[in-house]
Each structure stands twice: as C-alpha cells, then as structure tokens.
Design an enzyme around this catalytic site. Structure first.
Site, PDB file in Angstrom:
ATOM      1  CE1 TYR A 180      -3.727  -2.466   1.064  1.00 11.51           C
ATOM      2  CE2 TYR A 180      -2.070  -3.342   2.556  1.00 11.51           C
ATOM      3  CZ  TYR A 180      -3.286  -3.463   1.918  1.00 11.51           C
ATOM      4  OH  TYR A 180      -4.057  -4.570   2.128  1.00 11.51           O
ATOM      5  NE  ARG A 224      -1.628   0.039   5.315  1.00 10.72           N
ATOM      6  CZ  ARG A 224      -2.503   0.536   4.447  1.00 10.72           C
ATOM      7  NH1 ARG A 224      -2.320   1.742   3.947  1.00 10.72           N
ATOM      8  NH2 ARG A 224      -3.533  -0.172   4.047  1.00 10.72           N
ATOM      9  CB  CYS A 227       6.936 -17.362  15.684  1.00 13.02           C
ATOM     10  SG  CYS A 227       6.668 -16.555  14.106  1.00 13.02           S
ATOM     11  CB  CYS A 245      -0.052 -20.323  14.138  1.00 14.78           C
ATOM     12  SG  CYS A 245       0.395 -19.032  15.321  1.00 14.78           S
ATOM     13  NE  ARG A 268       4.149 -12.468   5.913  1.00 14.68           N
ATOM     14  CZ  ARG A 268       3.704 -11.450   6.646  1.00 14.68           C
ATOM     15  NH1 ARG A 268       3.901 -11.430   7.943  1.00 14.68           N
ATOM     16  NH2 ARG A 268       3.093 -10.437   6.082  1.00 14.68           N
ATOM     17  CG  ASP A 280      -4.402 -10.213   3.548  1.00 17.81           C
ATOM     18  OD1 ASP A 280      -3.942  -9.209   2.973  1.00 17.81           O
ATOM     19  OD2 ASP A 280      -4.476 -10.329   4.778  1.00 17.81           O
TER      20      ASP A 280
END
Ligand code: SF4
Length: 348
Positions: A92, A95, A104, A108, A113, A311
């Site tokens: 965008y 940003r 991490c 998950c 990703r 998304d």
C-alpha cells in the site's frame, strides 16, 4: 505436566502427552516440512482431556497439514510480489511491512507465512540487509507507517529492538510504528521494563496489534502483560484468524472480543483464513464467516466488533468481506481490491 522449556520436536510433544505415540511418524513427516514450537505458557493452556481442544488445534501439528489443495499457495497473500528489497513488503502507498525476523515463539499450524518462518525459514536480516531496508524507507517520504511483523518482532532482544527503533527515529516522515505479535499471550514474561524501554526508543507513536484466537488465551498473565504495554502509552489492537474448530462460533468469538476490550485492546481485524499450504482443515466458507460475524452484531457491544477481511491472493491487499462479498459464477466469490480491481476467490 508443566513444561519448563518450549516444545519443538515431535518427541517433545509425545513426551508431554500432547500426541499419541502411534501418531509420531505422521507428525515427524509434518515436522520435516513445517516448524513446531509451543511455549510453556501455551502448553499449560492445553486441556489434554479434550481431543478437540482449541488451543492444541492451533499449535499441535496434525498429519492433515500434509494435504495440499490446488488453490493453496506457498505465499498466499503475495508478499514476494511487493518486496522491493529483502525484509520490506510495500503493498500500500503509505506503509510498509518490515520483516526483520522470521522466528516466532510459537508456530501456528494455520500460519499464512508458514513457508517463510521457522529455523529453516527466511532467517533474520543481517545488519547490511537491515540497513538497505531502512534506506528504502528513508528514500520514500510517502511511507508514514512501518509495520514490524515477520516472524514475531518481539522475540528480538530489547537491545536489538532498541537499535532498530533508533534507526526508525532517524526517519522523520515515519510517524507510526506498529508491531504484530503473539508474545504478550504466549510468552508474557518478555513484556518487561527493558522491552518497554526498547519500544519507546524511537520516540514515535507505537501501536501493538495482538494476535489471539480464543478467549482462553486471554489469561490473567496475558492481560497483565497487555496492561503493561497500554499503561506505557502504546494503544493496542487485535488480530484474530477465523478458524474451523477454534473460534467458528459467535459465542466463542464474542467472548474473545469482550476479553480484548476488557484488556483495553480495540478489536481490529478478523481474518478469513488464507490459502496457506496444508491448512484446508482450518478453512471455512466465506458465507459461514459472514453468518458468524452477523451474529456478533446486536449481541455484543459495538466496541467489540472486528472488521472481517480477506487478503486477496496474489498481493492485491485486503477486502472487507463482512457483508459485501457476493457469490458469483461457478461457486466463486468476487472481491474488490483497494484499487477497484475484481478478483475471483474460491469457496474454501
Ligand atoms: S505467530 Fe504469526 S508469523 Fe508466527 S507462526 Fe503464528 S501466524 Fe505465523
């Protein structure tokens, strides 16, 4: 049994009683492909007596992850198509994402990703790569906000985080720094005085977006960690992924949104699950999601309403799908991107 360290291998999970010994081979095959990590906090939240436990479902690997469907993609939201230099995603105009780290504290099972994160993933930016990423931001005055994501940026030590924040401090047109993190829930002790001092180092306005998916994640300790952040002056937002068998129920989702608001976290996005490889068992149809979101309206406070978004695959950005997505020809949905482009999206 209480874990004293993170569980990272199928053998760790079997020893902790989180997978049955006869499933070990299947889980080893998943572990060859996707990273595993459960912090002691997450392990303590799992109800071993419940075979459908929504916390276990998010973090304990499942052989179903080896099943991929034709519409799934290694990069479901199209980060690579918008990555001009390593670590930056500029989708965008105002940003950028800054993906400084691809590690991490937990992995998950539905991660969008999942092909990039983990010990075998895209790693941490080297000092030279970080400097090139900062150079990209510095040269573009239209970049108003930098979103640190990854990976989970709050796994960085306060020393490294502070250095990064000092780098951002030197770019006057960057006004907002946003963090996407699961740390306050899955490793709340990391949110200490040193971490807060590091987050303040840039002098910029810092927002923290917390990723949590089930009300049981919002324990007293998690709420205390979030309170430390809010009391330090960082507004908090939430991100939740709508997941089959975890929170695909208006009552569960409503309790989660209320827990956020009680913790001074404004519900922000409810993400439709992405087309990440091996995550079909988590996905639901957009129509099911819309039904759940409509059930939240009128039953819980307006403060508790998240925005239901998708998304768009290929890097076209987010589409709000609460009430606007329509089923088109051939059972597909048609969704609009922020530039007005129309894209077909499969039912599941
Ligand atoms: S914390 Fe975020 S980036 Fe890390 S595994 Fe979970 S969804 Fe993926």
């Amino acid at each position: 049994m209480t874990a004293v360290r993170s569980l990272k291998t199928p053998e760790d999970l079997a020893a902790a009683g989180l997978i049955e010994p006869q499933k070990l081979d299947g889980i080893r095959a998943v572990a060859d492909r996707y990273a595993i990590a459960l912090t002691p906090t997450v392990v303590s939240l799992i109800d071993r007596a419940d075979r459908q436990d929504p916390i276990a479902r998010q973090f304990v690997p499942d052989p179903a992850e080896l099943l991929t469907t034709p519409q799934e993609r290694a990069d479901p939201i199209g980060d690579q198509a918008h990555s001009p230099v390593k670590g930056i995603v500029h989708r965008y105009p105002d940003r950028v994402l800054l993906k400084a780290v691809h590690i991490c504290p937990v992995y998950c099972r539905f991660c969008f990703r999942r092909e990039m994160v983990g010990p075998q993933g895209d790693g941490t930016l080297s000092p030279e790569e970080l400097s090139a990423a900062f150079g990209y931001i510095r040269e573009r005055p239209e970049i108003w906000e930098v979103i640190l994501t990854g990976g989970d940026p709050l796994v960085l030590s306060p020393r490294r985080l502070a250095a990064m924040m000092r780098g951002l401090a030197e770019i006057p047109h960057v006004k907002i720094v946003r963090f996407h993190t699961r740390v306050p829930v899955v490793e709340p002790d990391r949110i200490d005085a040193a971490m807060i001092a590091a987050l303040k180092e840039s002098g910029k306005v810092v927002y923290i977006a917390l990723h949590a998916n089930h009300p049981r994640e919002m324990t007293g300790t998690a709420r205390t960690a979030c309170a430390r952040l809010v009391d330090a002056g960082f507004p908090m937002l939430s991100q939740t992924v709508l997941l089959r068998g975890v929170n695909d129920d208006p009552a569960v989702l409503g309790d989660l949104m209320r827990a956020f608001v009680e913790t001074r976290i404004k519900p922000y996005y409810l993400h439709h699950p992405d087309l990440a490889p091996g995550t079909g068992h988590f996905r639901l149809d957009i129509a099911e999601g819309q039904k759940i979101v409509s059930a939240l309206r009128g039953t819980i406070s307006g403060l508790c309403q998240p925005t239901y978004v998708l998304d768009i695959p290929g890097g076209h950005g987010k589409a709000v799908i609460g009430e606007s997505a329509v089923r088109g020809e051939g059972g597909c949905y048609s969704v609009s991107d922020f530039r007005g482009g129309e894209h077909a999206y499969p039912p599941k």
